[in-house]
Design a protein around this motif. Structure first.
Motif, PDB file in Angstrom:
ATOM      1  N   GLU A   3      89.846 -16.437 141.803  1.00  0.00           N
ATOM      2  CA  GLU A   3      90.916 -17.441 141.836  1.00  0.00           C
ATOM      3  C   GLU A   3      90.476 -18.671 142.632  1.00  0.00           C
ATOM      4  N   LEU A   4      89.806 -18.423 143.731  1.00  0.00           N
ATOM      5  CA  LEU A   4      89.345 -19.530 144.566  1.00  0.00           C
ATOM      6  C   LEU A   4      88.277 -20.342 143.839  1.00  0.00           C
ATOM      7  N   ALA A   5      87.375 -19.641 143.150  1.00  0.00           N
ATOM      8  CA  ALA A   5      86.318 -20.338 142.410  1.00  0.00           C
ATOM      9  C   ALA A   5      86.906 -21.214 141.318  1.00  0.00           C
ATOM     10  N   THR A   6      87.961 -20.720 140.631  1.00  0.00           N
ATOM     11  CA  THR A   6      88.608 -21.495 139.578  1.00  0.00           C
ATOM     12  C   THR A   6      89.336 -22.701 140.169  1.00  0.00           C
ATOM     13  N   LEU A   7      90.053 -22.459 141.272  1.00  0.00           N
ATOM     14  CA  LEU A   7      90.827 -23.538 141.904  1.00  0.00           C
ATOM     15  C   LEU A   7      89.928 -24.675 142.366  1.00  0.00           C
ATOM     16  N   LEU A   8      88.770 -24.340 142.933  1.00  0.00           N
ATOM     17  CA  LEU A   8      87.877 -25.354 143.503  1.00  0.00           C
ATOM     18  C   LEU A   8      86.695 -25.685 142.608  1.00  0.00           C
ATOM     19  N   ASP A   9      86.641 -25.049 141.429  1.00  0.00           N
ATOM     20  CA  ASP A   9      85.520 -25.261 140.511  1.00  0.00           C
ATOM     21  C   ASP A   9      84.191 -24.952 141.202  1.00  0.00           C
ATOM     22  N   LEU A  10      84.166 -23.771 141.859  1.00  0.00           N
ATOM     23  CA  LEU A  10      82.960 -23.342 142.564  1.00  0.00           C
ATOM     24  C   LEU A  10      82.067 -22.546 141.624  1.00  0.00           C
ATOM     25  N   PRO A  11      80.783 -22.852 141.525  1.00  0.00           N
ATOM     26  CA  PRO A  11      79.866 -22.038 140.723  1.00  0.00           C
ATOM     27  C   PRO A  11      79.596 -20.704 141.413  1.00  0.00           C
ATOM     28  N   ASP A  12      79.049 -19.762 140.666  1.00  0.00           N
ATOM     29  CA  ASP A  12      78.769 -18.440 141.221  1.00  0.00           C
ATOM     30  C   ASP A  12      77.900 -18.510 142.470  1.00  0.00           C
ATOM     31  N   ALA A  13      76.997 -19.512 142.530  1.00  0.00           N
ATOM     32  CA  ALA A  13      76.082 -19.641 143.668  1.00  0.00           C
ATOM     33  C   ALA A  13      76.832 -19.900 144.973  1.00  0.00           C
ATOM     34  N   GLU A  14      78.100 -20.386 144.858  1.00  0.00           N
ATOM     35  CA  GLU A  14      78.848 -20.707 146.059  1.00  0.00           C
ATOM     36  C   GLU A  14      79.406 -19.468 146.760  1.00  0.00           C
ATOM     37  N   ALA A  15      79.154 -18.271 146.185  1.00  0.00           N
ATOM     38  CA  ALA A  15      79.561 -17.045 146.879  1.00  0.00           C
ATOM     39  C   ALA A  15      78.932 -16.987 148.264  1.00  0.00           C
ATOM     40  N   ALA A  16      77.740 -17.542 148.394  1.00  0.00           N
ATOM     41  CA  ALA A  16      77.080 -17.566 149.702  1.00  0.00           C
ATOM     42  C   ALA A  16      77.876 -18.406 150.703  1.00  0.00           C
ATOM     43  N   LEU A  17      78.568 -19.422 150.194  1.00  0.00           N
ATOM     44  CA  LEU A  17      79.388 -20.264 151.064  1.00  0.00           C
ATOM     45  C   LEU A  17      80.504 -19.428 151.699  1.00  0.00           C
ATOM     46  N   LEU A  18      81.172 -18.594 150.864  1.00  0.00           N
ATOM     47  CA  LEU A  18      82.248 -17.753 151.380  1.00  0.00           C
ATOM     48  C   LEU A  18      81.711 -16.721 152.374  1.00  0.00           C
ATOM     49  N   ASP A  19      80.582 -16.143 152.051  1.00  0.00           N
ATOM     50  CA  ASP A  19      79.994 -15.162 152.965  1.00  0.00           C
ATOM     51  C   ASP A  19      79.627 -15.807 154.306  1.00  0.00           C
ATOM     52  N   GLY A  20      79.159 -17.065 154.228  1.00  0.00           N
ATOM     53  CA  GLY A  20      78.808 -17.769 155.464  1.00  0.00           C
ATOM     54  C   GLY A  20      80.031 -18.039 156.329  1.00  0.00           C
ATOM     55  N   LEU A  21      81.131 -18.437 155.695  1.00  0.00           N
ATOM     56  CA  LEU A  21      82.368 -18.666 156.446  1.00  0.00           C
ATOM     57  C   LEU A  21      82.886 -17.362 157.055  1.00  0.00           C
TER      58      LEU A  21
END
Length: 340
Positions: A22-40
């Motif tokens: 849901e977050l990826a769709t809302l912000l148009d995050l590509p799959d590679a941005e999963a690392a961003l969430l893990d970092g936070l």
């Protein structure tokens, strides 16, 4: 904080917990941005449980700091931003005014490391040419009282106040020059009591001693008889009939204009309350000091000879004499502050 990290925190703050998809769709995050969430999540800003993520209290705090930083840059005077840090509170007496009928300012330069002993950490020693400064301002106050009181109900008295020249950087990052009171006395028990009830004077006790202003011929005599307290004694004889056109040789200021800019042209008095982590700011609306640069015929000031400073740390710089200056104390401001 990166733009992507900020976008994630804002989304979760506004929408609540979301699935990663849901977050990826809302912000148009590509799959590679999963690392961003893990970092936070690894820094404690997100709570990641399975595929669901939520902002943590630390994340809200960090987001609030970012928002405040943006407000500080874009709208530092917006009332909503100012209200986060600063509030106006009545002080006693409130909206007072008076006239400094006759006054002197005796300016001593003090080694900054010695002055630091009496000035609390929220304030910066305002240094000129490697020196800090403390001024004894002694005056005959006329018609002191609340703004609406008739003359018959007002007070006339003498006061002597020692003011360290300091600077304070507020929540907006603005540096303001002003004064921190290190010692005060009056010749009126009632007025000393009133001063000691004021939060602005909490850093020291205002004492009551005999204070004398007397003029004979060309000379003005100022004396403060502080009894058994040597640090409060003052004997000052000034030649007030032959003012100088330039600063005296004892001064570090090359011109009268520079001395006025540094020693006179400041309008804020500061105090510090460590128990509430607040800086108190008392602004003064006053008339101009028509300064005369005068020479001391003789002088003894116990605060600088037998007070808090080591031998050789304080030197007489200059003496100002002025008359008939209207003063008005504005409402007290309290500002939240964290000592770094």
């Amino acid at each position: 904080m990166t733009e992507g990290e900020l976008a994630v925190l804002v989304a979760l703050q506004q929408r609540g917990a979301l699935d990663r998809a849901e977050l990826a769709t809302l912000l148009d995050l590509p799959d590679a941005e999963a690392a961003l969430l893990d970092g936070l999540a690894s820094t404690g800003l997100l709570d990641a449980r399975g595929d669901r993520v939520a902002i943590t209290p630390e994340g809200r705090r960090r987001l609030d700091e970012v928002v405040k930083g943006i407000e500080r840059e874009l709208a530092p005077d917006d009332p909503a931003f100012v209200a986060r840090y600063r509030r106006e509170t009545p002080s006693i007496p409130f909206e007072t005014n008076t006239v400094w009928e006759e006054a002197v300012a005796v300016n001593f330069r003090v080694r900054p490391e010695a002055l630091r002993r009496v000035v609390p950490e929220p304030f910066e020693i305002d240094v000129y040419e490697g020196w800090g400064f403390v001024s004894l301002t002694a005056s005959r106050l006329k018609d002191f009282g609340l703004g609406f009181l008739p003359t018959i109900l007002r007070a006339n008295f003498y006061q002597a106040t020692y003011r360290a020249h300091v600077a304070f950087t507020d929540f907006r990052g603005r540096r303001t020059r002003g004064y921190y009171f290190v010692r005060s006395e009056t010749n009126s028990r009632l007025l000393s009591l009133a001063a000691n009830l004021l939060p602005e004077f909490r850093g020291h006790h205002c004492a009551t001693w005999p204070i004398l202003f007397a003029t004979q011929g060309d000379h003005l005599l100022l004396s403060v008889d502080s009894g058994s307290d040597p640090a409060g004694k003052v004997v000052l004889v000034l030649d007030v009939s032959h003012p100088r056109e330039a600063m005296p040789p004892t001064s570090v200021f090359p011109t009268v204009a520079l001395a006025r800019e540094y020693l006179v042209d400041a309008f804020d008095a500061f105090a510090w309350h460590p128990d509430t982590a607040e800086v108190l700011i008392l602004r003064i609306d006053r008339g101009d000091w028509d300064v005369r640069i005068v020479d001391p015929v003789d002088h003894y000031l116990g605060y600088f000879a037998d007070g808090p400073f080591p031998a050789g740390a304080a030197e007489l710089d200059s003496v100002f004499y002025f008359r008939n200056v209207p003063y008005r104390w504005l409402p007290l401001l309290r500002e939240r502050h964290t000592v770094s």
